[in-house]
Design a protein around this motif. Structure first.
Motif, PDB file in Angstrom:
ATOM      1  N   SER A  14     -12.222  -1.660 -25.350  1.00  0.00           N
ATOM      2  CA  SER A  14     -11.961  -1.459 -26.784  1.00  0.00           C
ATOM      3  C   SER A  14     -10.662  -2.127 -27.197  1.00  0.00           C
ATOM      4  N   LEU A  15     -10.505  -3.363 -26.808  1.00  0.00           N
ATOM      5  CA  LEU A  15      -9.259  -4.074 -27.070  1.00  0.00           C
ATOM      6  C   LEU A  15      -9.023  -4.289 -28.553  1.00  0.00           C
ATOM      7  N   LYS A  16      -7.755  -4.262 -28.936  1.00  0.00           N
ATOM      8  CA  LYS A  16      -7.327  -4.422 -30.323  1.00  0.00           C
ATOM      9  C   LYS A  16      -6.375  -5.619 -30.419  1.00  0.00           C
ATOM     10  N   PRO A  17      -6.259  -6.222 -31.586  1.00  0.00           N
ATOM     11  CA  PRO A  17      -5.314  -7.344 -31.727  1.00  0.00           C
ATOM     12  C   PRO A  17      -3.891  -6.967 -31.316  1.00  0.00           C
ATOM     13  N   GLU A  18      -3.505  -5.734 -31.514  1.00  0.00           N
ATOM     14  CA  GLU A  18      -2.149  -5.320 -31.121  1.00  0.00           C
ATOM     15  C   GLU A  18      -1.960  -5.213 -29.614  1.00  0.00           C
ATOM     16  N   ASP A  19      -3.025  -5.385 -28.843  1.00  0.00           N
ATOM     17  CA  ASP A  19      -2.897  -5.442 -27.384  1.00  0.00           C
ATOM     18  C   ASP A  19      -2.511  -6.842 -26.904  1.00  0.00           C
ATOM     19  N   THR A  20      -2.464  -7.795 -27.813  1.00  0.00           N
ATOM     20  CA  THR A  20      -2.093  -9.163 -27.454  1.00  0.00           C
ATOM     21  C   THR A  20      -0.674  -9.208 -26.905  1.00  0.00           C
ATOM     22  N   ALA A  21      -0.541  -9.745 -25.695  1.00  0.00           N
ATOM     23  CA  ALA A  21       0.758  -9.780 -25.013  1.00  0.00           C
ATOM     24  C   ALA A  21       0.599 -10.492 -23.678  1.00  0.00           C
ATOM     25  N   VAL A  22       1.726 -10.761 -23.059  1.00  0.00           N
ATOM     26  CA  VAL A  22       1.725 -11.153 -21.647  1.00  0.00           C
ATOM     27  C   VAL A  22       1.796  -9.870 -20.832  1.00  0.00           C
ATOM     28  N   TYR A  23       0.876  -9.728 -19.902  1.00  0.00           N
ATOM     29  CA  TYR A  23       0.800  -8.525 -19.081  1.00  0.00           C
ATOM     30  C   TYR A  23       1.371  -8.821 -17.691  1.00  0.00           C
ATOM     31  N   TYR A  24       2.246  -7.931 -17.242  1.00  0.00           N
ATOM     32  CA  TYR A  24       2.922  -8.079 -15.954  1.00  0.00           C
ATOM     33  C   TYR A  24       2.583  -6.901 -15.044  1.00  0.00           C
ATOM     34  N   SER A  60       0.813  -1.217   0.000  1.00  0.00           N
ATOM     35  CA  SER A  60       0.000   0.000   0.000  1.00  0.00           C
ATOM     36  C   SER A  60       0.846   1.266   0.000  1.00  0.00           C
ATOM     37  N   SER A  61       2.132   1.159   0.277  1.00  0.00           N
ATOM     38  CA  SER A  61       3.006   2.325   0.259  1.00  0.00           C
ATOM     39  C   SER A  61       3.916   2.352  -0.962  1.00  0.00           C
ATOM     40  N   TYR A  62       3.676   1.451  -1.912  1.00  0.00           N
ATOM     41  CA  TYR A  62       4.506   1.353  -3.111  1.00  0.00           C
ATOM     42  C   TYR A  62       3.741   1.812  -4.347  1.00  0.00           C
ATOM     43  N   ALA A  63       4.431   2.461  -5.257  1.00  0.00           N
ATOM     44  CA  ALA A  63       3.867   2.710  -6.576  1.00  0.00           C
ATOM     45  C   ALA A  63       3.817   1.389  -7.346  1.00  0.00           C
ATOM     46  N   ALA A  64       2.946   1.324  -8.337  1.00  0.00           N
ATOM     47  CA  ALA A  64       2.780   0.079  -9.086  1.00  0.00           C
ATOM     48  C   ALA A  64       2.487   0.382 -10.549  1.00  0.00           C
ATOM     49  N   ALA A  65       2.631  -0.637 -11.372  1.00  0.00           N
ATOM     50  CA  ALA A  65       2.470  -0.417 -12.809  1.00  0.00           C
ATOM     51  C   ALA A  65       2.113  -1.714 -13.514  1.00  0.00           C
ATOM     52  N   TRP A  66       1.667  -1.556 -14.742  1.00  0.00           N
ATOM     53  CA  TRP A  66       1.453  -2.670 -15.650  1.00  0.00           C
ATOM     54  C   TRP A  66       2.385  -2.494 -16.859  1.00  0.00           C
ATOM     55  N   PHE A  67       3.012  -3.585 -17.233  1.00  0.00           N
ATOM     56  CA  PHE A  67       3.821  -3.657 -18.440  1.00  0.00           C
ATOM     57  C   PHE A  67       3.293  -4.819 -19.291  1.00  0.00           C
ATOM     58  N   ARG A  68       3.709  -4.868 -20.538  1.00  0.00           N
ATOM     59  CA  ARG A  68       3.323  -5.997 -21.377  1.00  0.00           C
ATOM     60  C   ARG A  68       4.459  -6.344 -22.334  1.00  0.00           C
ATOM     61  N   GLN A  69       4.444  -7.594 -22.775  1.00  0.00           N
ATOM     62  CA  GLN A  69       5.463  -8.051 -23.716  1.00  0.00           C
ATOM     63  C   GLN A  69       4.808  -8.945 -24.752  1.00  0.00           C
ATOM     64  N   ALA A  70       4.878  -8.522 -25.995  1.00  0.00           N
ATOM     65  CA  ALA A  70       4.353  -9.302 -27.108  1.00  0.00           C
ATOM     66  C   ALA A  70       5.462 -10.202 -27.647  1.00  0.00           C
ATOM     67  N   PRO A  71       5.109 -11.271 -28.326  1.00  0.00           N
ATOM     68  CA  PRO A  71       6.130 -12.185 -28.864  1.00  0.00           C
ATOM     69  C   PRO A  71       7.114 -11.456 -29.773  1.00  0.00           C
ATOM     70  N   GLY A  72       8.393 -11.662 -29.519  1.00  0.00           N
ATOM     71  CA  GLY A  72       9.428 -11.053 -30.342  1.00  0.00           C
ATOM     72  C   GLY A  72       9.675  -9.583 -30.076  1.00  0.00           C
ATOM     73  N   LYS A  73       9.005  -9.040 -29.057  1.00  0.00           N
ATOM     74  CA  LYS A  73       9.171  -7.617 -28.753  1.00  0.00           C
ATOM     75  C   LYS A  73       9.671  -7.429 -27.333  1.00  0.00           C
ATOM     76  N   GLU A  74      10.186  -6.249 -27.071  1.00  0.00           N
ATOM     77  CA  GLU A  74      10.646  -5.932 -25.726  1.00  0.00           C
ATOM     78  C   GLU A  74       9.452  -5.612 -24.821  1.00  0.00           C
ATOM     79  N   ARG A  75       9.677  -5.764 -23.523  1.00  0.00           N
ATOM     80  CA  ARG A  75       8.659  -5.399 -22.559  1.00  0.00           C
ATOM     81  C   ARG A  75       8.415  -3.905 -22.631  1.00  0.00           C
ATOM     82  N   GLU A  76       7.149  -3.498 -22.623  1.00  0.00           N
ATOM     83  CA  GLU A  76       6.832  -2.082 -22.725  1.00  0.00           C
ATOM     84  C   GLU A  76       5.886  -1.638 -21.619  1.00  0.00           C
TER      85      GLU A  76
END
Length: 124
Positions: free
Chosen positions: A85-95, A30-46
């Motif tokens: 409004s999800l798009k095919p380009e949103d396909t990824a592993v989400y962390y 509860s005292s930490y900032a947090a985030a979501w990242f994602r990584q699609a096949p063959g791409k860097e985590r973003e």
């Protein structure tokens, strides 16, 4: 020490919605900032979205603005990502990730704890 476990991923058609959850162990989340990242096949985590420790400030990558909403419930130690409004380009592993600071950042290197990821697949 904080452990993060994501859930809520799956297969959805383009235009659909999903809500990801990230359950955190440890009273310090509860005292930490947090985030979501994602990584699609063959791409860097973003970077996708981030939130400060109390949920009063958020930031998004351009492709997520207006479609995704990051939020948190510190009483339950849970981080959320509502995706519409999800798009095919949103396909990824989400962390999900947490950092031992109250302010949010977009750089993955700024985060100290990571979950194992959840797969999101958007079909056209």
């Amino acid at each position: 020490q904080v452990q993060l476990v994501e859930s809520g991923g799956g297969l959805v058609q383009a235009g659909g919605s999903l809500r990801l959850s990230c359950a955190a162990s440890g009273r310090t989340f509860s005292s930490y900032a947090a985030a979501w990242f994602r990584q699609a096949p063959g791409k860097e985590r973003e970077f996708v979205a981030a939130i400060n420790w109390i949920g009063s400030w958020t930031m998004y990558t351009d492709s997520a603005k207006g479609r995704f909403t990051i939020s948190r419930d510190n009483a339950k130690n849970v981080l959320y990502l509502q995706m519409n409004s999800l798009k095919p380009e949103d396909t990824a592993v989400y962390y999900c990730a947490a950092r031992q600071q109250t302010s949010a950042r977009a750089e993955a290197s700024r985060y100290d704890y990571w979950g194992q990821g959840t797969q999101v697949t958007v079909s056209s």
